[in-house]
Design a protein around this motif. Structure first.
Motif, PDB file in Angstrom:
ATOM      1  N   UNK A  90      -9.497   7.432  18.110  1.00  0.00           N
ATOM      2  CA  UNK A  90     -10.671   8.232  17.823  1.00  0.00           C
ATOM      3  C   UNK A  90     -10.401   9.706  17.625  1.00  0.00           C
ATOM      4  N   UNK A  91      -9.225  10.057  17.088  1.00  0.00           N
ATOM      5  CA  UNK A  91      -8.900  11.469  16.913  1.00  0.00           C
ATOM      6  C   UNK A  91      -9.232  11.986  15.519  1.00  0.00           C
ATOM      7  N   UNK A  92      -9.879  11.167  14.703  1.00  0.00           N
ATOM      8  CA  UNK A  92     -10.280  11.604  13.378  1.00  0.00           C
ATOM      9  C   UNK A  92      -9.213  11.461  12.310  1.00  0.00           C
ATOM     10  N   UNK A  93      -8.032  10.964  12.679  1.00  0.00           N
ATOM     11  CA  UNK A  93      -6.948  10.849  11.705  1.00  0.00           C
ATOM     12  C   UNK A  93      -6.860   9.472  11.072  1.00  0.00           C
ATOM     13  N   UNK A  94      -7.688   8.533  11.520  1.00  0.00           N
ATOM     14  CA  UNK A  94      -7.574   7.153  11.085  1.00  0.00           C
ATOM     15  C   UNK A  94      -8.003   6.965   9.642  1.00  0.00           C
ATOM     16  N   UNK A  95      -7.414   5.948   9.013  1.00  0.00           N
ATOM     17  CA  UNK A  95      -7.911   5.473   7.735  1.00  0.00           C
ATOM     18  C   UNK A  95      -9.276   4.831   7.950  1.00  0.00           C
ATOM     19  N   UNK A  96     -10.209   5.087   7.075  1.00  0.00           N
ATOM     20  CA  UNK A  96     -11.421   4.276   7.067  1.00  0.00           C
ATOM     21  C   UNK A  96     -11.084   2.936   6.413  1.00  0.00           C
ATOM     22  N   UNK A  97     -11.979   1.964   6.567  1.00  0.00           N
ATOM     23  CA  UNK A  97     -11.726   0.667   5.932  1.00  0.00           C
ATOM     24  C   UNK A  97     -11.659   0.811   4.411  1.00  0.00           C
ATOM     25  N   UNK A  98     -12.516   1.664   3.840  1.00  0.00           N
ATOM     26  CA  UNK A  98     -12.484   1.871   2.392  1.00  0.00           C
ATOM     27  C   UNK A  98     -11.198   2.564   1.967  1.00  0.00           C
ATOM     28  N   UNK A  99     -10.731   3.527   2.754  1.00  0.00           N
ATOM     29  CA  UNK A  99      -9.457   4.188   2.438  1.00  0.00           C
ATOM     30  C   UNK A  99      -8.298   3.204   2.497  1.00  0.00           C
ATOM     31  N   UNK A 100      -8.362   2.269   3.448  1.00  0.00           N
ATOM     32  CA  UNK A 100      -7.325   1.241   3.540  1.00  0.00           C
ATOM     33  C   UNK A 100      -7.288   0.410   2.266  1.00  0.00           C
ATOM     34  N   UNK A 101      -8.452  -0.090   1.840  1.00  0.00           N
ATOM     35  CA  UNK A 101      -8.516  -0.911   0.630  1.00  0.00           C
ATOM     36  C   UNK A 101      -8.056  -0.115  -0.594  1.00  0.00           C
ATOM     37  N   UNK A 102      -8.520   1.131  -0.700  1.00  0.00           N
ATOM     38  CA  UNK A 102      -8.195   1.934  -1.875  1.00  0.00           C
ATOM     39  C   UNK A 102      -6.738   2.380  -1.886  1.00  0.00           C
ATOM     40  N   UNK A 103      -6.151   2.552  -0.710  1.00  0.00           N
ATOM     41  CA  UNK A 103      -4.729   2.877  -0.645  1.00  0.00           C
ATOM     42  C   UNK A 103      -3.894   1.685  -1.100  1.00  0.00           C
ATOM     43  N   UNK A 104      -4.280   0.490  -0.681  1.00  0.00           N
ATOM     44  CA  UNK A 104      -3.592  -0.713  -1.156  1.00  0.00           C
ATOM     45  C   UNK A 104      -3.726  -0.841  -2.675  1.00  0.00           C
ATOM     46  N   UNK A 105      -4.922  -0.593  -3.180  1.00  0.00           N
ATOM     47  CA  UNK A 105      -5.141  -0.647  -4.630  1.00  0.00           C
ATOM     48  C   UNK A 105      -4.233   0.338  -5.347  1.00  0.00           C
ATOM     49  N   UNK A 106      -4.120   1.545  -4.833  1.00  0.00           N
ATOM     50  CA  UNK A 106      -3.284   2.557  -5.466  1.00  0.00           C
ATOM     51  C   UNK A 106      -1.820   2.144  -5.484  1.00  0.00           C
ATOM     52  N   UNK A 107      -1.310   1.708  -4.343  1.00  0.00           N
ATOM     53  CA  UNK A 107       0.114   1.392  -4.250  1.00  0.00           C
ATOM     54  C   UNK A 107       0.469   0.198  -5.129  1.00  0.00           C
ATOM     55  N   UNK A 108      -0.369  -0.837  -5.106  1.00  0.00           N
ATOM     56  CA  UNK A 108      -0.064  -2.034  -5.892  1.00  0.00           C
ATOM     57  C   UNK A 108      -0.195  -1.745  -7.392  1.00  0.00           C
ATOM     58  N   UNK A 109      -1.280  -1.093  -7.800  1.00  0.00           N
ATOM     59  CA  UNK A 109      -1.499  -0.874  -9.228  1.00  0.00           C
ATOM     60  C   UNK A 109      -0.512   0.126  -9.804  1.00  0.00           C
ATOM     61  N   UNK A 110      -0.258   1.233  -9.082  1.00  0.00           N
ATOM     62  CA  UNK A 110       0.696   2.220  -9.570  1.00  0.00           C
ATOM     63  C   UNK A 110       2.111   1.659  -9.566  1.00  0.00           C
TER      64      UNK A 110
END
Length: 412
Positions: free
Chosen positions: A224-244
């Motif tokens: 709970x320190x504010x540094x966590x990925x949100x669930x949407x950021x997790x999905x979008x980060x996976x999308x970025x890494x796989x597609x790029x």
């Protein structure tokens, strides 16, 4: 400056003429990008300056007044500007997200992948070798595409059965001939696949980047320190890494093959040892940037460019990497010449500054391995007779829709 707005061809068929126009038109050119206007930057010095300028953002939600009302569900490239990952992040958000992903692309980890990439390449070449002499094979479909899919699939833990479906979705993300409705429908499919992958990896974590990112999100969320990925950021980060990690490397391999076949004297330099395969890869990146135009960035405040051009606060900026690679300010009068022994192969094809591509080392290694092993295995490789190479239907992705070749001449 010429105030005429250049409408970029969504099929990519007019790219060389468009790039020449952008280079000749000064530091920035007004372009129409599927119905939205932006400033295309093809001047290498100006682009490098803008890519490190804190007055330039990639966060549409904060710095593009048209977003979301005029964009989401209404513009075919909405996914490109609406995702929540380091591709669109600005300032502290970008540093936080990049810090989470960077370890997966550390130099030592990428070097450790080299034997696996060689093994995957060899298996694809074994399959191609079964093609009867004199008959054609599509090297994009059977070589340039499956190698990066296998590499990134292995890195991310993407199951074999999901790779083809994800490949089709990623192809559609880069397809700029789709309508807004078709693009929105494709985005829904993409997120369905990603959500399924995350659910599976939460239940069955493995030694892959998806599992690492899920653990980082879930562990930090508990702190709970504010540094966590949100669930949407997790999905979008996976999308970025796989597609790029997939699409750009496919195009790099594709363009490396086609450019060498069109310039046999340059390939002869490699055979003679006066150039290395890494030189071929770098010159291909310069000569045929895998991503021609990359949407989008935005002016946080008014920015004055050389020549009296002002990009107003809130206006969009388009990085035109393919045009930059052949700019005479970088390479003089030989900028339009493919030369693997060029002294200085400067390009911006992986970006510049804080958004420089994390996967650049992996892409270079895959392309170098693929080209070296392909031409060693099939030294008589040639385009199939009567072949006319056609560009992908994209103003973003710079590749061909097919690459028919004859691997071995017929016995006749």
């Amino acid at each position: 400056m010429d105030q005429h707005v250049l409408t970029l061809d969504p099929t990519g068929a007019n790219r060389y003429a468009e790039d020449a126009h952008l280079r000749a038109n000064g530091p920035a050119t007004r372009v129409d990008l599927l119905g939205q206007q932006a400033w295309a930057i093809a001047d290498p010095a100006v682009l490098k300056t803008l890519l490190v300028d804190p007055r330039v953002s990639k966060d549409a939600a904060r710095h593009w007044p048209k977003f979301p009302d005029e964009i989401v569900g209404k513009w075919p490239l909405a996914l490109w500007v609406g995702v929540s990952n380091m591709f669109t992040a600005y300032g502290a958000d970008h540093r936080r997200l990049r810090r989470l992903v960077s370890p997966a692309f550390a130099a030592r980890r990428m070097a450790a992948l080299a034997p696996a990439v060689e093994e995957m390449t060899a298996a694809l070449l074994d399959d191609l070798a079964a093609t009867p002499p004199g008959q054609s094979a599509d090297l994009r479909e059977r070589f340039a595409v499956p190698l990066p899919i296998q590499v990134i699939g292995s890195l991310m833990g993407l199951p074999e059965e999901a790779r083809q479906a994800f490949r089709s979705c990623v192809d559609a993300v880069f397809d700029t001939t789709l309508s807004a409705e078709e693009a929105t429908e494709n985005a829904t499919k993409v997120y369905g696949i990603l959500a399924g992958l995350v659910a599976d990896k939460r239940q069955n974590p493995g030694d892959d980047m998806t599992s690492v990112l899920i653990a980082a999100r879930d562990d930090q969320d508990e702190e709970g320190d504010g540094s966590a990925l949100t669930e949407q950021e997790l999905l979008d980060t996976l999308l970025l890494v796989v597609s790029a990690g997939y699409e750009t490397t496919v195009n790099l391999i594709d363009q490396g093959i086609t450019t060498l076949l069109a310039h046999p004297a340059e390939r002869a330099k490699v055979d003679a040892g006066t150039a290395q395969w890494r030189d071929v890869v770098e010159e291909t990146l310069r000569f045929e940037a895998p991503v021609a135009h990359l949407p989008l960035r935005y002016a946080v405040e008014d920015i004055e460019l050389p020549g009296g051009v002002t990009i107003r606060q809130g206006e969009a900026i388009l990085a035109s990497y393919a045009a930059v690679g052949r700019h005479p300010d970088l390479h003089g009068q030989s900028a339009d010449v493919f030369d693997v022994t060029r002294a200085g192969q400067d390009h911006l094809s992986f970006g510049y500054g804080v958004h420089f591509c994390l996967g650049s080392q992996l892409a270079r290694m895959e392309a170098e391995t693929a080209l070296r092993m392909l031409f060693e295995r099939f030294p008589d490789l040639a385009l199939a007779p009567d072949t006319t190479l056609r560009p992908l239907g994209s103003l973003i992705s710079n590749g061909h829709d097919a690459l028919p070749v004859v691997l071995q001449p017929s016995a006749e």
